[in-house]
Design an enzyme around this catalytic site. Structure first.
Site: not given
Ligand code: RB5
Length: 144
Positions: A11-12, A68-73, A101, A135-136
């Protein structure tokens, strides 16, 4: 060749890091499928996580890089697709262990959380490390 293709998407918030890592991959002679985004303009991270997951599921790429910003979303979006195992990593050890693993096929990075050198190291280790199997294998099968 398709067997060597790495899909990349961001993303941005991840755009600049995605571009830098893409340049590195291409400089190594790897085939890169860039699914965007292509600028720093604000976009929605699920669109890019889904697009990359669809490319993996369709066999257009064998591994993926999401930023992304965190990699999470963006990894949450990708992990909603069968056959995609996206792992958020902040260090080389996580990148190595998720290959060994979990047989992760997508590396997710948080551009607002780690610097470019750590990101490069995560990607290098992720791509160089094989799945350990053994095992994995049964555990990974249970993820399907
Ligand atoms: C964008 O502002 C931010 O929410 C996105 O990059 C990401 O971190 C979401 O998980």
């Amino acid at each position: 060749m398709a067997g060597d293709t790495i899909a990349v998407a961001a993303d941005h918030a991840g755009f600049e890091l995605k571009e830098a890592l893409k340049r590195d991959l291409e400089a190594e002679g790897r085939v890169v499928l860039d699914l965007g985004t292509h600028s720093g303009a604000s976009v929605d991270y699920p669109d890019f996580g889904h697009a990359l997951a669809q490319a993996i599921a369709a066999g257009r790429a064998q591994k993926g890089l999401l930023v992304c910003g965190t990699g999470i979303g963006i990894s949450i979006a990708a992990n909603r697709h069968a056959g995609v195992r996206a792992a958020v990593c902040h260090d080389a050890t996580s990148a190595r262990l998720t290959r060994l693993h979990n047989d992760a096929n997508v590396l997710a990075l948080g551009a607002r959380l780690i610097g470019p050198e750590t990101a490069r190291e995560c990607l290098r280790v992720f791509l160089a490390t094989p799945f350990e199997g053994g095992r994995h294998a049964g555990r990974v099968a249970k993820l399907a």
